[in-house]
Each structure stands twice: as C-alpha cells, then as structure tokens.
Design a protein around this motif. Structure first.
Motif, mmCIF file in Angstrom:
data_model
loop_
_atom_site.group_PDB
_atom_site.id
_atom_site.type_symbol
_atom_site.label_atom_id
_atom_site.label_comp_id
_atom_site.label_asym_id
_atom_site.label_seq_id
_atom_site.Cartn_x
_atom_site.Cartn_y
_atom_site.Cartn_z
ATOM 1 N N ALA A 28 139.587 99.845 24.868
ATOM 2 C CA ALA A 28 140.028 99.606 23.542
ATOM 3 C C ALA A 28 140.792 98.197 23.146
ATOM 4 C CB ALA A 28 140.970 100.858 22.376
ATOM 5 N N VAL A 29 142.166 97.952 23.764
ATOM 6 C CA VAL A 29 142.914 96.943 23.467
ATOM 7 C C VAL A 29 142.439 95.700 23.549
ATOM 8 C CG1 VAL A 29 145.114 95.786 24.034
ATOM 9 C CG2 VAL A 29 145.061 98.260 22.833
ATOM 10 N N LEU A 30 141.665 96.350 24.721
ATOM 11 C CA LEU A 30 141.120 94.587 26.033
ATOM 12 C C LEU A 30 140.322 94.363 25.610
ATOM 13 C CD1 LEU A 30 141.409 95.701 29.852
ATOM 14 C CD2 LEU A 30 142.907 94.272 28.939
ATOM 15 N N LEU A 31 139.642 95.130 24.948
ATOM 16 C CA LEU A 31 137.901 94.972 24.159
ATOM 17 C C LEU A 31 138.528 94.318 22.935
ATOM 18 C CD1 LEU A 31 135.212 97.881 25.324
ATOM 19 C CD2 LEU A 31 135.910 95.587 26.032
ATOM 20 N N VAL A 32 139.206 94.438 22.092
ATOM 21 C CA VAL A 32 140.179 94.516 20.746
ATOM 22 C C VAL A 32 140.148 92.656 21.079
ATOM 23 C CG1 VAL A 32 141.003 94.004 18.918
ATOM 24 C CG2 VAL A 32 140.352 96.613 19.466
ATOM 25 N N THR A 33 141.331 92.815 22.134
ATOM 26 C CA THR A 33 141.733 91.650 22.147
ATOM 27 C C THR A 33 140.660 90.311 23.036
ATOM 28 O OG1 THR A 33 143.632 92.481 23.233
ATOM 29 C CG2 THR A 33 143.804 89.851 23.817
ATOM 30 N N PHE A 34 139.630 90.741 23.427
ATOM 31 C CA PHE A 34 138.945 89.790 23.767
ATOM 32 C C PHE A 34 137.830 89.675 22.925
ATOM 33 C CE2 PHE A 34 134.021 89.246 25.030
ATOM 34 C CZ PHE A 34 134.967 88.416 26.145
ATOM 35 N N GLY A 35 137.357 90.967 21.988
ATOM 36 C CA GLY A 35 136.297 90.039 21.272
ATOM 37 C C GLY A 35 137.602 88.593 20.765
ATOM 38 N N ALA A 36 138.653 89.178 20.048
ATOM 39 C CA ALA A 36 139.575 88.319 19.010
ATOM 40 C C ALA A 36 139.268 86.764 19.622
ATOM 41 C CB ALA A 36 140.523 88.768 18.645
ATOM 42 N N VAL A 37 139.729 86.483 21.502
ATOM 43 C CA VAL A 37 139.827 85.872 21.555
ATOM 44 C C VAL A 37 138.720 84.833 21.454
ATOM 45 C CG1 VAL A 37 140.786 84.845 24.020
ATOM 46 C CG2 VAL A 37 142.528 86.503 22.635
ATOM 47 N N PHE A 38 137.801 85.525 21.972
ATOM 48 C CA PHE A 38 136.392 84.841 22.134
ATOM 49 C C PHE A 38 136.367 84.108 20.800
ATOM 50 C CE2 PHE A 38 132.300 84.694 21.098
ATOM 51 C CZ PHE A 38 131.814 83.865 22.581
ATOM 52 N N ALA A 39 136.087 84.504 19.786
ATOM 53 C CA ALA A 39 136.289 84.955 18.887
ATOM 54 C C ALA A 39 136.909 82.914 18.438
ATOM 55 C CB ALA A 39 136.289 85.045 17.695
ATOM 56 N N GLY A 40 137.843 83.189 18.860
ATOM 57 C CA GLY A 40 139.001 82.750 17.845
ATOM 58 C C GLY A 40 138.768 81.205 18.705
ATOM 59 N N ILE A 41 138.669 81.077 20.308
ATOM 60 C CA ILE A 41 138.444 79.883 21.867
ATOM 61 C C ILE A 41 136.563 79.279 20.934
ATOM 62 C CG2 ILE A 41 137.358 79.548 23.294
ATOM 63 C CD1 ILE A 41 139.403 81.139 24.726
ATOM 64 N N VAL A 42 135.408 80.472 20.484
ATOM 65 C CA VAL A 42 134.961 79.694 20.339
ATOM 66 C C VAL A 42 134.578 79.173 19.191
ATOM 67 C CG1 VAL A 42 133.089 81.514 18.608
ATOM 68 C CG2 VAL A 42 132.054 80.139 20.740
ATOM 69 N N SER A 43 135.486 79.232 17.580
ATOM 70 C CA SER A 43 135.637 78.641 16.491
ATOM 71 C C SER A 43 136.235 77.056 17.183
ATOM 72 C CB SER A 43 136.674 79.269 15.707
ATOM 73 O OG SER A 43 138.498 78.835 16.260
ATOM 74 N N TRP A 44 136.848 76.931 18.226
ATOM 75 C CA TRP A 44 137.182 75.458 18.420
ATOM 76 C C TRP A 44 135.937 75.502 19.645
ATOM 77 C CZ3 TRP A 44 137.699 74.491 23.843
ATOM 78 C CH2 TRP A 44 137.585 73.160 24.062
ATOM 79 N N TRP A 45 135.542 75.498 20.374
ATOM 80 C CA TRP A 45 134.239 74.906 21.031
ATOM 81 C C TRP A 45 133.646 74.519 20.141
ATOM 82 C CZ3 TRP A 45 133.064 72.626 25.154
ATOM 83 C CH2 TRP A 45 132.372 72.386 25.690
ATOM 84 N N GLU A 46 133.406 75.512 18.703
ATOM 85 C CA GLU A 46 132.222 75.122 17.988
ATOM 86 C C GLU A 46 132.378 73.975 17.387
ATOM 87 O OE1 GLU A 46 130.555 78.468 15.561
ATOM 88 O OE2 GLU A 46 128.673 76.901 15.006
ATOM 89 N N ARG A 47 133.276 73.431 16.376
ATOM 90 C CA ARG A 47 133.982 72.528 15.989
ATOM 91 C C ARG A 47 133.696 71.644 17.265
ATOM 92 N NH1 ARG A 47 139.285 74.237 13.026
ATOM 93 N NH2 ARG A 47 139.339 76.162 14.572
ATOM 94 N N ARG A 48 134.053 71.609 18.388
ATOM 95 C CA ARG A 48 134.166 70.114 19.501
ATOM 96 C C ARG A 48 132.653 69.579 19.748
ATOM 97 N NH1 ARG A 48 138.686 66.964 19.892
ATOM 98 N NH2 ARG A 48 138.228 66.784 22.261
#
Lengths: 392, 424
Positions: free
Chosen positions: B35-55
C-alpha cells in the motif's frame, strides 16, 4: 443576509429583481475573463443566463477631465491610456482633432509613418483579441502564439518610437521621431513571416471543430441591430455592414492604399450553423483584418515619401477661442472620435473621446438572454471590449 | 501474491501457513508495504507528470516552462509540493466545515484505490482480483462524490457550478465507459485485468484495439469517456478557469488543494493504464508470446527475472505514450460547452457504445460458429483469424500513422518550424 438582499441587484439607478429560483452571480470585477475590471451581474437559472447586466466604471480615471487641465501637447501621453492595447489610434485621433482646430497641414511622410504605426498596432491589438478569445474558449496554446507575434510588433514599434505599450508617438503636427534607416527591411521581413503565421493560426484554431462549434451561431447581431446599438469597427462589419472609415472617409494617407474591407459572411459555414454576425464572424473578421493591415503596411513601406516628419508647430498651442473640431478614425476597436473645444487658452476647454468598447458593452445585456454562462465569456471576447477604453 | 507469501512462510520462516497463527500478520505487513509503495507511486507520478506537463506545454507554446529548480526544472514538483504543504489551510467562514475538510479525501481515496488492481507487469499487481475491471469502474465513482461535496461545502457559487458540472459530466460519461468496456471483456471472456491482457498478444495486430473495427472504435469511445471522467480538456468544464474561476476547488488552498491536483494528474496514469490493459496488449512483450508460454509450460519459477522487468517496462512505455497523448490533447483543444458535452455523451457515445457491444457479441458468436473456441495463445498468420487481425491492423493502425506523419511533415514544411532543444 436576507433572501431579498441576495436577489436584488442595483446597477446604477436600476434595480433588478431576480426571479424565484434564479441565482445572482457577480462575474468580475476580479474574474479571469472579463478582460479587465468590468463587472457582470448575471441572473442565471442553472447554466442558462436570464440576463447579464454589465456594470462599468471600475476603471474610470477621468481622462477627459484631465484634458482640461493640461496643455494640448501635454494631453498626448494620457491618450495612450485610453486604450492600452491600441495606443496609436488614441494618439492619432487626438492629434488629428487638434490639427483640425489649428488648421495644421501634416507632412506626407508623417502621415505615412502614422499609417504604418497604426496598422502594426492594429495587428497587435487584434492578435491579443483573437488570442484571448481562444483562451476564453479554453484553448490556451493559441494565446502564446499570438503574443509571440505581438512581441515582434512591439520590437518594431520600439525601434520606431522607443516604447512598447504606451507609445506617445503621434504628436500634434506629425510624429515624434523619424524611422531608423534600416527599419523598412526589418518590417518587410516580419510581414513576410506573419503571412505564414496567419495560415498557421487558421490551422491551429480558426478551423478547430470544437472552436467553430462553440462560436457558430452564437449571439447573432443582425445588421439593423448592430446599427441601432451603434456598434463600430470589426463588430459592425462582422454583422455584414460594409463600412470602414479608412475607405469611406479616408483620413491621413489611407486614400493612397488599396485594401479590402472584410465583412461577416457566416464564415463558420452552414454545417456548423454559422450566421452572418455571429461570434465566429466577429472573430474571423479580425483575423482577416490582420491580413489587410499587412497589405496596407507593405504598400506604405513601398510608397513612403521623404521630407519632414513634423509640421511647423508653434511652441504654445493656442487655437482660436471657441473653435471646435472633431476627428474620426478607424481604430482597432472601431470608430474612435475625438472632440476638442478651445477657449483660446493654452489648455483645451473640453476634450471628449468616443470609443468602440463602450458601445459594445451596451449590446451585451440584450445578447446575453438565454445564453449559457460559458457563452457569456465567448461573447465578451468576441466583442473585444477593453476595460480602460470603456471607462476612460 | 498469496502464493508468494505462503511460500515465504513455508520456506523462509519454517511454518505451515495454514496452521501458523502469525500468517495473518505476515499478510498484513506485506499488504501495508504494498500500500505504501502504491500510494508513493501514485503521488510521485502525479508530481513528476505535473512537471512534465508544464514542460511539454511550454514547448508547445513556444516558451520554456519551469527550468530553474534542478536539472531541466525537474525538481520543480518537489518545490511546489513543499510550498503547498507549508501553505495555510484556509477554510472559508461560511463553508460547511466538516464536508469541506472531508471532500479531498474522497477524491484522493477514489483515485488511489484503483491502484489495487492495476497491473504493472507480468504477475505484477497488488491483487489479482477476478472482477478487477468492475472494481475499477465502481471505485472511481468515489471521486465524483468528493468533487460534488467540495462544490457544495465551499458555499461559493463558482464552486457549486463546478461541482454540479462535474457530477453531470462524470455520471453521464460513466455510462458509455461502462458499456464499452464490455467489448474487451467479451473478447477476452474475463473481468480479470491479467486475463484480459493474456487474451491479447504482444504484437500490435493481436491487441484488442486492432483485432476488429469494433475494438478500434471502442478504444476511442473509452478514451473520450475517460478524458471526461478525469476532467481533462476538452472536458475540463468543472474547473474551467475562464468561465467559473477554478470550479469546485476555487476555495481550496494548501494541501487540500494539492490533493485535488494529485488525483487529477495521477489519474492520467490510471486512465492510460486501463486503456493499455484493455486495448493495447498491456504488459505483453512483442515477439515473446510463445517464449513466455514455453517458460510457463516448463513449470513454475522458469520465467526469468528480466522478463518481469521487461514486461513492466513495456507496460510503462505504452502507458506513458498515452499520458503524453492526453497532455497533447489538453494543450491543443478548446473546451466544449455544457450542452455540447451532454449531447456528445447521450446522442453519440452511448448509442455508439451500445452498437459496439452488440456488434462485438455478434462477431464473437459468428467466429465461434466458424472456428470454434479461441485458442489459448494469440493466433498467428497460420490461422484465418490472424489474417483478419493483421488486415485490420494495416487499415486501422498503419494507415492513420502514415497519414499523421505526412500531415506533420507538411505542416512543418509550411511554417518552417524546426526542433530546437537548445534552451531545454
């Protein structure tokens, strides 16, 4: 707060009661897409508007009153602030009015420089208009594309007069500076580039299916209604009224140029439900006007005469007492008129500006009936109102 | 997962999992870890994609985008997250305070729970639920509850508009989405995510998207519906900033605001992963179909470790390509109007989805009558089914690709655009 307070809207002297079940929505003065400090009191039934009452005056800076306490020349920088997106026109309108008052003859080179700067400014202003329109519809990408081109125009105008927004370039009797020696090739190069950019613009947004569907048949203004409400400029022409001061009452150098006047033809197409005078026509007429402005600028660059760029103007301007003059020019937001009265002193007795955006605001309430809230944004954008020009 | 844990208890800890009292504890610990792994994955992916989308948006709009924090601005999302955590959690005086605080959790929980069944690679998923797809469809409905609550609790007219728009939109689009996932379900004969993937092949002509015209159309119907359910442009009406300020999250600030955006950006992975699973062959590696079956036939433990990694890589690649398509759409299209959104759903997508379901059922029946039940492995060109798949792949897959490339080339030639990464 009682229910009564929530449903009664006071706009100036007017009192409007919202019907049972209607929601009163204050759109603005701080709203992302009211194009400046304007307020719309929207009576909405769900997503459908019963009426949107425009409330103006938030940006009133008494510019006309200021005209009475500064000298004739001293008022010129204030005219920049009448319409910050198209300051050249306000400059020119005021200059022409005072020149008429004094009986001054403007040298031909100055008239050409005025035409060139105005047409570039018209393109810049229309680019902001069509760019923000796309953004209001939800497409963010076309806006930076439009602003990128506007930056190039700003560079050109900066080379011409040293300013990028409030130009103060036109002066009574001519223009402030002559153009730099290498300016014309720079301008031509950009015009060639801009032609291609407009094609790209059409592919990017003008023919986008969602964009066309959003605007086709929206807030149709028939020709008679446009005339009744006193719409001017692209808003009037989009309704199919073929009237352009540059062609019909030429001023300055405009008699020397050949250009078309684009009028609304239901550009959205019958399939999408496009009608003459709909929001899409107002949008597309501006795109077409950019093309015509390119043509005029090219011709002006070709024919630019030599000679003085400033007439001989007395240091202290004192027109004959109780003389009055009026100028009419075709500004980016339509006909702009200046009316100046002299009492024989160094300062004008009265300066009055008539602007296109104020007239366009008047029609919004009638057009808004039965539209959706999302359409109000598109409607405001399609009329290209600019807050300082409404209130002055 | 269960087999793996049982094996660990039996071999490493030396107890019989069926009788050892602490087996439950091992299960719980493993589940918490996942569960911790998945939640971290979801949060980190959302964060990275927020940067990627803006780029990406920056490149599309001839500007640069965030490039100050870290290399290429990569750490921007950490800076943003930090800022949002430290910001004051503002709760409007007139709001319904309990619901206002509660709403973001509905959204974030509805989003994170989908990870329970999402596959990541060969035998890589938190659970192998036999009704996985059904679970996803039902659990994502929590998000709209959260959005509706936030719109109501804010006690702001803009938020209310956003909330109502979201409710109308998400509820409407769940119908074509729910109908059209029946197409891959019928083709695979299962609701299990991994079974649906195994029913397809690694090669593109064995993907459900290219097996039949119905699959092809169904892909686009589901894609559109998921865009609408995720509030992405051209369906971003609930937060249309030019119309209703920021929609349902107008009044939110700080971390609560971040939760909404976490869910929205993380949802990009969820929707892309669902589409990849249902239509694009999931984690199946091209040209290794028969090899995989050989390994499996040789007995458990024969599948090499690199295949697990490779399948996860293939799945991530397909998903990320779809994520980029969604980003591309967002920065290209205008927004549609409420009535257009409704008519698109009820007048076009629902009937089309219904038709696709019927056609797929007919197709499955007819091919069953002609060729009998489907083979366990994807068919090659030795079977008429394979020929049909391949022909449709050429029409539905290769032709659009060629047309797209030609049009792109023409556009680049006309405007003299060039790829310039010097200011990256």
């Amino acid at each position: 707060m009682s229910l009564d307070q929530l449903t009664i809207t006071r706009v100036g002297d007017r009192v409007e009661h919202a019907d049972q079940g209607e929601m009163v929505l204050n759109m603005g003065p701080q709203h992302p897409s009211t194009h400046g400090v304007i307020n719309f009191v929207v009576h909405a039934d769900g997503e459908v508007m019963k009426r949107a009452i425009p409330q103006v005056g938030y940006l009133h800076r008494a510019i006309e009153k200021i005209g009475e306490i500064v000298t004739y020349n001293g008022f010129m920088p204030y005219t920049d602030r009448v319409d910050y997106l198209a300051a050249m026109f306000a400059n020119e309108g005021y200059a022409i009015a005072v020149e008429k008052l004094m009986g001054l003859q403007v040298p031909p080179r100055a008239q050409y420089l005025r035409a060139i700067s105005c047409e570039l400014n018209r393109i810049a202003s229309h680019l902001v208009s069509i760019g923000t329109m796309a953004m209001d519809i939800g497409a963010v990408t076309p806006f930076p594309y439009a602003l990128r081109e506007r930056e190039s125009i700003n560079d050109l105008i900066e080379a011409l007069c040293g300013a990028r927004l409030t130009y103060n370039y036109h002066r009574i009797g001519g223009v402030a500076f002559d153009m730099p020696d290498d300016w014309i090739p720079l301008c031509r190069k950009w015009l060639d580039h801009f032609d291609k950019t407009l094609d790209e613009w059409d592919r990017l947004i003008s023919r986008n299916e969602i964009f066309v569907q959003r605007l086709a048949g929206l807030a149709v203004v028939p020709a008679a209604m446009a005339i009744d409400y006193g719409l001017v400029g692209p808003n009037l022409r989009a309704s199919g009224v073929d009237f352009d001061l540059r062609r019909d009452h030429p001023y300055g150098a405009y008699a020397d140029f050949k250009f078309e006047v684009p009028i609304g033809k239901g550009y959205a197409g019958a399939r999408a439900g496009g009608k003459v005078g709909d929001s899409y026509d107002r949008f597309y007429c501006r795109v077409l006007e950019c093309r015509e402005s390119v043509r005029i600028t090219r011709q002006a660059c070709d024919k630019l005469p030599g000679g003085e760029f400033m007439a001989k103007v007395p240091k202290k301007i004192r027109p004959e007492a109780w003389s009055e003059a009026q100028s009419r020019i075709e500004a980016a937001r339509g006909e702009m008129a200046y009316y100046v009265v002299s009492d024989g002193g160094e300062r004008p007795y009265r300066v009055r500006a008539r602007t296109g955006s104020y007239l366009a605001m008047g029609i919004i309430e009638d057009l808004s009936r039965g539209l959706m809230i999302a359409d109000l944004v598109a409607l405001i954008a399609s009329l290209d109102v600019v807050a300082p020009e409404i209130d002055r | 997962m269960k087999e793996l844990l049982d094996k660990i208890v039996l071999e490493r800890l030396g107890h019989d999992p069926a009788t050892w009292p602490l087996t439950q504890g091992v299960y719980l610990a493993a589940m918490l870890l996942v569960a911790v792994l998945l939640v971290t994955f979801g949060a980190v992916f959302a964060g990275i994609v927020s940067w990627w989308e803006r780029r990406v948006a920056g490149r599309m709009q001839s500007r640069i985008g965030p490039n100050r924090v870290g290399p290429g601005g990569f750490l921007q999302w950490i800076a943003d997250a930090l800022k949002l955590i430290l910001k004051e959690d503002l709760i409007p005086d007139e709001s319904d305070k309990v619901l206002f605080r509660l709403a973001p959790y509905f959204v974030i929980v509805g989003f994170l729970l989908t990870f329970v069944v999402l596959p990541f690679g060969y035998h890589l998923s938190a659970t192998n639920m036999n009704v996985g797809l059904f679970y996803v469809v039902s659990i994502t409905a929590l998000v709209v509850v959260g959005i509706l609550i936030s719109g109501w609790a804010s006690n702001s007219k803009w938020a209310l508009f956003g909330g109502i728009r979201a409710a109308a939109q998400v509820v409407s689009y769940e119908i074509p989405a729910g109908l059209v996932i029946l197409v891959p379900i019928m083709m695979a004969g299962s609701l299990n995510m991994h079974d649906i993937i195994r029913a397809q092949g690694g090669n593109p002509w064995n993907w459900f998207m290219f097996q039949t015209p119905m699959g092809f159309a169904a892909f686009f119907v589901l894609f559109t519906s998921l865009l609408a359910e995720g509030n992405r442009t051209p369906f971003d009406l609930p937060e249309a900033e030019s119309e209703i300020v920021a929609g349902y999250n107008t009044e939110y600030s700080g971390m609560r605001f971040a939760y909404f955006f976490l869910a929205e950006w993380g949802n990009l992975w969820v929707m892309s992963a669902i589409l990849t699973t249902l239509f694009l062959g999931g984690w199946q590696v091209p040209f290794l179909d028969s090899r995989l079956r050989m390994w499996e036939a040789a007995g458990p433990g024969n599948v090499p470790a690199w295949f697990y990694l490779l399948s996860a890589g293939v799945f991530a690649l397909k998903t990320l390509i779809l994520v980029n398509v969604v980003i591309w759409i967002r920065w290209t299209f205008p927004r549609i109007r409420v009535d257009q959104m409704m008519s698109l759903c009820w007048k076009y997508l629902v009937p089309i989805a219904m038709g696709l379901v019927v056609l797929t059922a007919v197709n499955e029946l007819v091919s069953f009558q002609i060729w009998g039940p489907k083979a366990q492995e994807p068919v090659g060109l030795s079977h008429p089914r394979g020929w049909i798949h391949f022909a449709w792949f050429a029409v539905g897959g290769l032709l659009p690709l060629v047309a797209f490339a030609m049009k792109t080339r023409r556009n680049i030639a006309l405007t003299g655009d060039r790829v310039d990464l010097t200011n990256w």
